[in-house]
Design a protein around this motif. Structure first.
Motif, PDB file in Angstrom:
ATOM      1  N   CYS A 297      19.553  -3.309  35.527  1.00 12.81           N
ATOM      2  CA  CYS A 297      20.701  -2.390  35.499  1.00 12.81           C
ATOM      3  C   CYS A 297      21.207  -2.113  36.912  1.00 12.81           C
ATOM      4  CB  CYS A 297      20.299  -1.084  34.811  1.00 12.81           C
ATOM      5  SG  CYS A 297      21.655   0.085  34.634  1.00 12.81           S
ATOM      6  N   ILE A 298      20.303  -1.908  37.848  1.00 16.41           N
ATOM      7  CA  ILE A 298      20.697  -1.668  39.235  1.00 16.41           C
ATOM      8  C   ILE A 298      21.379  -2.903  39.811  1.00 16.41           C
ATOM      9  CG2 ILE A 298      19.806  -1.283  41.575  1.00 16.41           C
ATOM     10  CD1 ILE A 298      17.681   0.523  40.341  1.00 16.41           C
TER      11      ILE A 298
ATOM     12  N   ILE B   8      27.679   1.625  41.240  1.00 17.63           N
ATOM     13  CA  ILE B   8      27.050   2.875  40.807  1.00 17.63           C
ATOM     14  C   ILE B   8      25.761   3.119  41.581  1.00 17.63           C
ATOM     15  CG2 ILE B   8      26.010   4.102  38.864  1.00 17.63           C
ATOM     16  CD1 ILE B   8      27.843   2.529  37.009  1.00 17.63           C
ATOM     17  N   TYR B   9      24.918   2.086  41.653  1.00 15.69           N
ATOM     18  CA  TYR B   9      23.605   2.224  42.297  1.00 15.69           C
ATOM     19  C   TYR B   9      23.662   1.604  43.696  1.00 15.69           C
ATOM     20  CZ  TYR B   9      22.473   3.354  37.511  1.00 15.69           C
ATOM     21  OH  TYR B   9      22.466   3.924  36.267  1.00 15.69           O
ATOM     22  N   SER B  10      24.286   2.342  44.584  1.00 12.01           N
ATOM     23  CA  SER B  10      24.457   1.880  45.959  1.00 12.01           C
ATOM     24  C   SER B  10      23.215   2.177  46.786  1.00 12.01           C
ATOM     25  CB  SER B  10      25.663   2.584  46.590  1.00 12.01           C
ATOM     26  OG  SER B  10      25.426   3.990  46.657  1.00 12.01           O
ATOM     27  N   ASP B  11      23.182   1.643  48.011  1.00 10.62           N
ATOM     28  CA  ASP B  11      22.075   1.915  48.923  1.00 10.62           C
ATOM     29  C   ASP B  11      21.939   3.410  49.168  1.00 10.62           C
ATOM     30  OD1 ASP B  11      22.007  -0.795  48.996  1.00 10.62           O
ATOM     31  OD2 ASP B  11      22.439  -0.997  51.135  1.00 10.62           O
ATOM     32  N   VAL B  12      23.081   4.080  49.289  1.00 11.31           N
ATOM     33  CA  VAL B  12      23.074   5.522  49.571  1.00 11.31           C
ATOM     34  C   VAL B  12      22.462   6.295  48.411  1.00 11.31           C
ATOM     35  CG1 VAL B  12      24.521   7.552  49.992  1.00 11.31           C
ATOM     36  CG2 VAL B  12      25.069   5.371  51.106  1.00 11.31           C
TER      37      VAL B  12
ATOM     38  N   GLU C  54      17.838   0.104  50.694  1.00 13.69           N
ATOM     39  CA  GLU C  54      18.584  -1.096  50.341  1.00 13.69           C
ATOM     40  C   GLU C  54      18.280  -1.492  48.900  1.00 13.69           C
ATOM     41  OE1 GLU C  54      19.609  -4.963  49.514  1.00 13.69           O
ATOM     42  OE2 GLU C  54      17.506  -4.636  50.065  1.00 13.69           O
ATOM     43  N   ARG C  55      19.327  -1.844  48.169  1.00 13.75           N
ATOM     44  CA  ARG C  55      19.214  -2.077  46.731  1.00 13.75           C
ATOM     45  C   ARG C  55      18.165  -3.131  46.389  1.00 13.75           C
ATOM     46  NH1 ARG C  55      23.060  -4.522  44.811  1.00 13.75           N
ATOM     47  NH2 ARG C  55      22.954  -3.840  42.650  1.00 13.75           N
ATOM     48  N   GLY C  56      18.174  -4.229  47.114  1.00 14.27           N
ATOM     49  CA  GLY C  56      17.228  -5.304  46.830  1.00 14.27           C
ATOM     50  C   GLY C  56      15.790  -4.843  46.963  1.00 14.27           C
TER      51      GLY C  56
ATOM     52  N   ALA D 290      14.602  10.643  38.181  1.00 14.40           N
ATOM     53  CA  ALA D 290      15.872  10.930  37.522  1.00 14.40           C
ATOM     54  C   ALA D 290      16.746   9.690  37.398  1.00 14.40           C
ATOM     55  CB  ALA D 290      16.613  12.026  38.287  1.00 14.40           C
ATOM     56  N   ILE D 291      16.779   8.849  38.415  1.00 12.38           N
ATOM     57  CA  ILE D 291      17.599   7.634  38.359  1.00 12.38           C
ATOM     58  C   ILE D 291      17.146   6.762  37.200  1.00 12.38           C
ATOM     59  CG2 ILE D 291      18.145   5.470  39.545  1.00 12.38           C
ATOM     60  CD1 ILE D 291      18.053   7.014  42.179  1.00 12.38           C
ATOM     61  N   GLU D 292      15.865   6.561  37.088  1.00  8.32           N
ATOM     62  CA  GLU D 292      15.327   5.686  36.050  1.00  8.32           C
ATOM     63  C   GLU D 292      15.556   6.264  34.648  1.00  8.32           C
ATOM     64  OE1 GLU D 292      14.072   4.447  39.780  1.00  8.32           O
ATOM     65  OE2 GLU D 292      13.704   6.434  38.906  1.00  8.32           O
ATOM     66  N   LEU D 293      15.370   7.564  34.485  1.00  7.48           N
ATOM     67  CA  LEU D 293      15.579   8.173  33.172  1.00  7.48           C
ATOM     68  C   LEU D 293      17.043   8.115  32.766  1.00  7.48           C
ATOM     69  CD1 LEU D 293      13.196  11.277  33.341  1.00  7.48           C
ATOM     70  CD2 LEU D 293      12.812   9.068  32.238  1.00  7.48           C
ATOM     71  N   SER D 294      17.932   8.272  33.733  1.00  4.64           N
ATOM     72  CA  SER D 294      19.361   8.150  33.449  1.00  4.64           C
ATOM     73  C   SER D 294      19.706   6.737  32.991  1.00  4.64           C
ATOM     74  CB  SER D 294      20.170   8.512  34.703  1.00  4.64           C
ATOM     75  OG  SER D 294      21.550   8.341  34.466  1.00  4.64           O
ATOM     76  N   ILE D 295      19.096   5.740  33.641  1.00  5.17           N
ATOM     77  CA  ILE D 295      19.320   4.349  33.243  1.00  5.17           C
ATOM     78  C   ILE D 295      18.816   4.107  31.822  1.00  5.17           C
ATOM     79  CG2 ILE D 295      18.565   1.967  33.672  1.00  5.17           C
ATOM     80  CD1 ILE D 295      18.678   2.601  36.661  1.00  5.17           C
TER      81      ILE D 295
END
Length: 294
Positions: free
Chosen positions: A133-134, A140-144, A149-151, A166-171
């Motif tokens: 998803c990221i 949506i899921y930027s480095d900031v 860094e996303r990778g 929270a990020i993971e539960l939202s996904i």
């Protein structure tokens, strides 16, 4: 095909299903077995995390259902479901241990026993869902937003030592199309993801480090595959029962105090104490990979 059905008043087993049956036919079979006159009021879900089967024309085979699977049934209407007749061929009878609220980490409520279920077998698959998803949504899921860094984040989250939040539960909420209610064992705080967007929800308990699923078991000693894990958001009795379950665990100190626990930074091996110390270390060094140790 033999399929177990977990419904609001207990559980049954349907033994004469065919792989080419449609979801509509499955609902009709369930309605007949549990004595419901309106099959359209039956909602069927399965898998973990459970997904609803909404395409009436889809076959059981196309939905990935197999012999021996367990499905959860909820009703979209307020309907009293009588107990299945003891002479019915599709009914299974279960002997159960007595429920002891003083020693068991569970809450008895109408329809079954609410309890924590620890299932680490699906963790790897769920981590892959997050990474995918990221990777598919860089805007949506930027480095900031991710804090790095996303990778690197995608690589990190797939490790068994990584902590979700929270990020993971939202996904998960968006991916599985369901509200997720997380209850903090230590504080009793409830965080809801996807609130107001979905008709059903799942419950999880947060122990400071880990998230565990909450299931409604028909009996205290029934196996996890009989659990109901997907619930209507309008079930007013469910959330208070889950809060009571969290309270039982809190009194037994079944949580990790994030203010005092000890950590180690996997990137520099520095020892840390508590969440605040870890946050300060991350801000100063950019390191974000921590593990708990004694």
């Amino acid at each position: 095909m033999r399929v177990r059905i977990r419904h609001p008043q207990g559980s049954i087993t349907l033994t004469n299903l065919q792989a080419e049956y449609t979801i509509a036919q499955l609902r009709e079979a369930i309605a007949q077995a549990i004595h419901i006159t309106t099959p359209q009021s039956i909602r069927v879900s399965g898998g973990y995390p459970p997904k609803g089967f909404t395409d009436d024309s889809a076959t059981l085979q196309a939905c990935g259902l197999r012999d021996g699977d367990t499905l959860n049934v909820t009703l979209t209407e307020t309907t009293n479901v009588p107990s299945p007749a003891p002479v019915a061929q599709t009914t299974t009878t279960t002997t159960t241990l007595p429920f002891d609220p003083q020693t068991m980490e569970a809450v008895q409520m109408r329809g079954g026993i609410l309890r924590v279920r620890h299932d680490i077998q699906v963790a790897n698959e769920l981590r892959k869902v997050i990474a995918a998803c990221i990777g598919e949504n860089p805007a949506i899921y930027s480095d900031v937003m991710l804090g790095q860094e996303r990778g690197k984040y995608m690589e990190w989250i797939q490790k068994s030592s990584a902590w979700g939040g929270a990020i993971e539960l939202s996904i998960f909420s968006q991916h599985f199309g369901i509200e997720i209610d997380s209850i903090d064992v230590q504080t009793g705080r409830i965080d809801k993801f996807g609130e107001g967007a979905y008709a059903e929800r799942v419950l999880i308990l947060y122990s400071g480090i880990h998230y565990d699923a909450v299931g409604l078991a028909p009996t205290i000693d029934s196996p996890p595959d009989f659990d109901q894990t997907r619930f209507p958001v309008g079930d007013d009795a469910l959330l208070p029962a889950a809060q009571k379950l969290a309270e039982i665990l809190r009194k037994k100190h079944k949580y990790t105090d994030v203010a005092t626990f000890t950590l180690k930074c996997q990137q520099c091996q520095k020892g840390l104490k508590g969440e605040k110390d870890a946050q300060a270390h991350a801000s100063a060094t950019g390191h974000t990979h921590f593990v708990e140790y004694e």
